[in-house]
Motif scaffolding. Structure first.
Motif, PDB file in Angstrom:
ATOM      1  N   TYR A   1       0.860  -1.181   0.000  1.00 11.19           N
ATOM      2  CA  TYR A   1       0.000   0.000   0.000  1.00 11.19           C
ATOM      3  C   TYR A   1       0.900   1.235   0.000  1.00 11.19           C
ATOM      4  O   TYR A   1       1.672   1.442   0.937  1.00 11.19           O
ATOM      5  CB  TYR A   1      -0.907  -0.004   1.223  1.00 11.19           C
ATOM      6  CG  TYR A   1      -1.702   1.283   1.405  1.00 11.19           C
ATOM      7  CD1 TYR A   1      -2.768   1.590   0.560  1.00 11.19           C
ATOM      8  CD2 TYR A   1      -1.378   2.179   2.413  1.00 11.19           C
ATOM      9  CE1 TYR A   1      -3.489   2.762   0.719  1.00 11.19           C
ATOM     10  CE2 TYR A   1      -2.108   3.351   2.587  1.00 11.19           C
ATOM     11  CZ  TYR A   1      -3.155   3.632   1.733  1.00 11.19           C
ATOM     12  OH  TYR A   1      -3.866   4.792   1.901  1.00 11.19           O
ATOM     13  N   GLY A   2       0.827   2.036  -1.057  1.00 14.34           N
ATOM     14  CA  GLY A   2       1.686   3.203  -1.173  1.00 14.34           C
ATOM     15  C   GLY A   2       0.969   4.361  -1.830  1.00 14.34           C
ATOM     16  O   GLY A   2       1.153   4.603  -3.034  1.00 14.34           O
TER      17      GLY A   2
ATOM     18  N   ALA B   1       1.496   8.307  10.374  1.00 13.14           N
ATOM     19  CA  ALA B   1       1.060   9.303   9.413  1.00 13.14           C
ATOM     20  C   ALA B   1       0.862  10.660  10.079  1.00 13.14           C
ATOM     21  O   ALA B   1       1.214  11.707   9.516  1.00 13.14           O
ATOM     22  CB  ALA B   1      -0.229   8.853   8.728  1.00 13.14           C
TER      23      ALA B   1
ATOM     24  N   ALA C   1       1.632   9.665   0.581  1.00 15.62           N
ATOM     25  CA  ALA C   1       2.293   9.022   1.711  1.00 15.62           C
ATOM     26  C   ALA C   1       3.329   9.951   2.340  1.00 15.62           C
ATOM     27  O   ALA C   1       4.101  10.605   1.643  1.00 15.62           O
ATOM     28  CB  ALA C   1       2.954   7.724   1.264  1.00 15.62           C
ATOM     29  N   ARG C   2       3.319   9.979   3.671  1.00 20.00           N
ATOM     30  CA  ARG C   2       4.263  10.810   4.413  1.00 20.00           C
ATOM     31  C   ARG C   2       5.196   9.924   5.221  1.00 20.00           C
ATOM     32  O   ARG C   2       4.835   8.828   5.636  1.00 20.00           O
ATOM     33  CB  ARG C   2       3.508  11.755   5.351  1.00 20.00           C
ATOM     34  CG  ARG C   2       2.549  12.681   4.660  1.00 20.00           C
ATOM     35  CD  ARG C   2       2.078  13.781   5.592  1.00 20.00           C
ATOM     36  NE  ARG C   2       1.204  13.285   6.640  1.00 20.00           N
ATOM     37  CZ  ARG C   2      -0.127  13.310   6.558  1.00 20.00           C
ATOM     38  NH1 ARG C   2      -0.715  13.771   5.470  1.00 20.00           N
ATOM     39  NH2 ARG C   2      -0.864  12.869   7.561  1.00 20.00           N
TER      40      ARG C   2
ATOM     41  N   PRO D   1      -2.352   8.168   4.878  1.00 16.40           N
ATOM     42  CA  PRO D   1      -1.243   8.671   4.068  1.00 16.40           C
ATOM     43  C   PRO D   1       0.106   8.163   4.561  1.00 16.40           C
ATOM     44  O   PRO D   1       0.970   8.929   5.004  1.00 16.40           O
ATOM     45  CB  PRO D   1      -1.377  10.190   4.229  1.00 16.40           C
ATOM     46  CG  PRO D   1      -1.950  10.363   5.591  1.00 16.40           C
ATOM     47  CD  PRO D   1      -2.890   9.199   5.792  1.00 16.40           C
ATOM     48  N   VAL D   2       0.309   6.856   4.486  1.00 15.64           N
ATOM     49  CA  VAL D   2       1.556   6.245   4.923  1.00 15.64           C
ATOM     50  C   VAL D   2       1.803   4.998   4.084  1.00 15.64           C
ATOM     51  O   VAL D   2       0.864   4.294   3.702  1.00 15.64           O
ATOM     52  CB  VAL D   2       1.489   5.898   6.433  1.00 15.64           C
ATOM     53  CG1 VAL D   2       0.376   4.906   6.717  1.00 15.64           C
ATOM     54  CG2 VAL D   2       2.815   5.375   6.940  1.00 15.64           C
ATOM     55  N   ARG D   3       3.053   4.744   3.757  1.00 15.11           N
ATOM     56  CA  ARG D   3       3.399   3.562   2.967  1.00 15.11           C
ATOM     57  C   ARG D   3       3.559   2.357   3.887  1.00 15.11           C
ATOM     58  O   ARG D   3       4.305   2.408   4.870  1.00 15.11           O
ATOM     59  CB  ARG D   3       4.708   3.799   2.200  1.00 15.11           C
ATOM     60  CG  ARG D   3       5.091   2.642   1.289  1.00 15.11           C
ATOM     61  CD  ARG D   3       6.430   2.881   0.626  1.00 15.11           C
ATOM     62  NE  ARG D   3       6.867   1.729  -0.151  1.00 15.11           N
ATOM     63  CZ  ARG D   3       8.121   1.495  -0.525  1.00 15.11           C
ATOM     64  NH1 ARG D   3       9.072   2.378  -0.193  1.00 15.11           N
ATOM     65  NH2 ARG D   3       8.428   0.428  -1.216  1.00 15.11           N
TER      66      ARG D   3
ATOM     67  N   HIS E   1       8.665   4.089   5.556  1.00 18.13           N
ATOM     68  CA  HIS E   1       7.989   2.886   5.089  1.00 18.13           C
ATOM     69  C   HIS E   1       7.836   1.931   6.270  1.00 18.13           C
ATOM     70  O   HIS E   1       8.812   1.504   6.883  1.00 18.13           O
ATOM     71  CB  HIS E   1       8.834   2.249   3.979  1.00 18.13           C
ATOM     72  CG  HIS E   1       8.254   1.024   3.386  1.00 18.13           C
ATOM     73  ND1 HIS E   1       8.980   0.170   2.582  1.00 18.13           N
ATOM     74  CD2 HIS E   1       7.003   0.478   3.455  1.00 18.13           C
ATOM     75  CE1 HIS E   1       8.220  -0.825   2.196  1.00 18.13           C
ATOM     76  NE2 HIS E   1       7.020  -0.662   2.717  1.00 18.13           N
TER      77      HIS E   1
END
Length: 507
Positions: free
Chosen positions: A258-259, A504, A263-264, A316-318, A267
């Motif tokens: 999930y990316g 995030a 994304a902020r 909003p995070v990978r 990882h």
């Protein structure tokens, strides 16, 4: 059916006459505050007192208010998160029993008659209700009546929708958003329960990883790849292949990615143990209790549930989820005590006990993550050691972390979603114990079992920020309590989602 259907939840402005309803009873300064509940049903508080209405969290009392609707009072205690989860769960079970079993005996207001078709239920929220209380109530309502059965019987009637009636002046949109998010968290837990409860004659490594991939395909923003035994061989996953070598059903590796474009930060990689059945291998387990080993992939199930929820919430995070899946069986091709196994990346391990298989598959996945995924943080989760059950019991997960701040972050994420964690030490005195004599590492060193397992796994993290979550106790329940039901609990899924959300927010 997987995933299990959950009740829908919405927030509305007004109470609807004639619709089955429930009123939470909170503990007041002088005992249960029955006045608000009674007024909502057009009753005198003495009536509720007479039928035994209580503020004890989850205590449910049915009665027949004016107008013929079905009514319940439900205790919400002092209004803590645990109290509200208990209230929601108690109410959900009461409605389920009403639907399945018919009237409620013992009510001093008389027989309620045959069970109605309760598609909708309304719950009046008290004045000044906190958003986090709505979170907890929705978790209880969504999960408290969970059941998993493989049967020829028709599906029983179920509650389909709950309307939360907002108090006057409340921000309905904000409460609706909180309720919707809580339901997504409940879905993550419920899916993890479904996968862990599924019987192992159906749930082999291919089924588990393929089912997760199918669910991912229906989730925008989430990608899935399933690697087979040939790929695992070519890429040096010796631990996964050793553990899965005794089964006619070969191992797999699931990778969920999930990316989002927004994304902020770094990882996050989540690694979940996916042992779809564990006999113990040549180090055979006792027969008593072995049937529960269908849930030995509860860590992998939590990772799958969490990734689906993270994508659904569009955080909003990978995040990448890895689930190494294998069956640990007994056969002529099973790995043996005394074997030396070469893991992904080349590190070798001397095998002492084939029933310590979880760390063998996790080691490969951790090394793969460190080498190829460029993670900022790695968290693995597993039903790993019986020692953790002895240390913390059946309702608390253990956290081993490379940094105290990370352990606290996980503990806080769990507390906000109703999952309890306790930090455990990575004891330096036992670091030499994981050094091997015939290989680089020793799989099952002497000394404290959970600590030794964590120290072994740390060897494959390449010094990255890392946490190991041992859920051997709370991944399974022997009885219902609060929103937890007997069987697989889905523990850790909500914590992982909240951890991703916290990462995030921090950027």
């Amino acid at each position: 059916m997987i995933p299990t259907d959950l009740v829908e939840v919405d927030v509305v402005a007004s109470w609807r006459d004639g619709l089955p309803g429930a009123i939470p009873v909170l503990e007041g300064a002088d005992g249960p505050d029955l006045t608000e509940a009674a007024e909502a049903f057009g009753l005198d508080a003495d009536v509720l007192r007479a039928v035994g209405a209580s503020s004890a969290a989850g205590a449910v009392q049915p009665f027949a208010p004016a107008g013929g609707a079905v009514g319940w009072s439900v205790g919400a205690g002092a209004g803590s998160g645990a109290d509200w989860r208990g209230a929601g769960a108690g109410l959900a079970r009461a409605v389920r029993d009403r639907l399945v079993e018919g009237g409620d005996p013992g009510s001093e207001l008389g027989d309620l008659g045959d069970a109605p078709e309760i598609d909708y239920l309304q719950v009046r929220l008290p004045a000044g209700v906190l958003p986090e209380s709505v979170d907890a109530l929705v978790l209880g309502l969504s999960l408290g009546a969970y059941r998993f059965r493989v049967t020829a019987e028709p599906s029983p009637a179920r509650l389909r929708k709950v309307l939360l009636v907002a108090p006057e002046g409340a921000d309905q949109a904000a409460l609706r958003e909180r309720a919707g998010r809580a339901r997504v968290l409940a879905s993550a837990t419920s899916l993890a329960r479904d996968l862990a409860n599924a019987p192992s004659n159906v749930k082999d490594p291919d089924w588990l990883t393929s089912r997760a991939a199918e669910l991912a395909e229906r989730t925008p923003g989430l990608d899935a790849v399933v690697r087979d035994e040939k790929w695992l061989t070519e890429h040096g996953f010796g631990g996964v292949l050793a553990v899965g070598g005794g089964s006619a059903r070969p191992p797999r590796l699931l990778e969920l990615s999930y990316g989002p474009a927004d994304a902020r930060g770094g990882h996050l990689v989540l690694v979940g143990k996916g042992i779809t059945f564990d006999t113990g291998g040549i180090s055979l387990k006792p027969a008593d209790g072995m049937h529960l080993m269908r849930t030995d992939m509860a860590g992998g199930a939590a990772v799958i549930g969490a990734l689906l929820a993270i994508a659904h919430l569009q955080l909003p995070v990978r995040v990448t989820g890895l689930v190494p899946a294998a069956e640990n069986h007994v056969s002529g091709s099973a790995y043996r005590p005394g074997d030396v196994v070469r893991h992904r990346g080349g590190t070798t391990t001397e095998v002492a006990n084939t029933d310590a298989e979880g760390r063998m598959v996790l080691a490969d996945a951790l090394a793969y993550a460190a080498e190829t995924l460029d993670p900022e943080l790695v968290v693995d989760v597993a039903t790993l050691t019986g020692a953790m059950k002895v240390a913390l019991g059946l309702r608390t997960g253990g956290v081993f972390a490379s940094e105290p701040e990370l352990a606290e972050r996980i503990r806080t994420a769990g507390a906000s979603t109703g999952e309890r964690w306790w930090e455990m030490p990575l004891l330096a005195d036992h670091e030499p114990d994981v050094r091997g004599e015939q290989a680089d590492l020793k799989q099952a060193p002497s000394g404290p079992g959970a600590v030794g397992a964590a120290l072994f796994l740390r060897e494959f993290t390449a010094g990255l920020p890392w946490a190991h979550l041992d859920i051997a106790g709370p991944a399974r329940a022997e009885q219902d309590y609060a929103e937890v039901v007997s069987g697989a609990t889905g523990f850790a899924a909500r914590t992982l989602v909240e951890l991703a959300a916290d990462l995030a927010r921090a950027e």
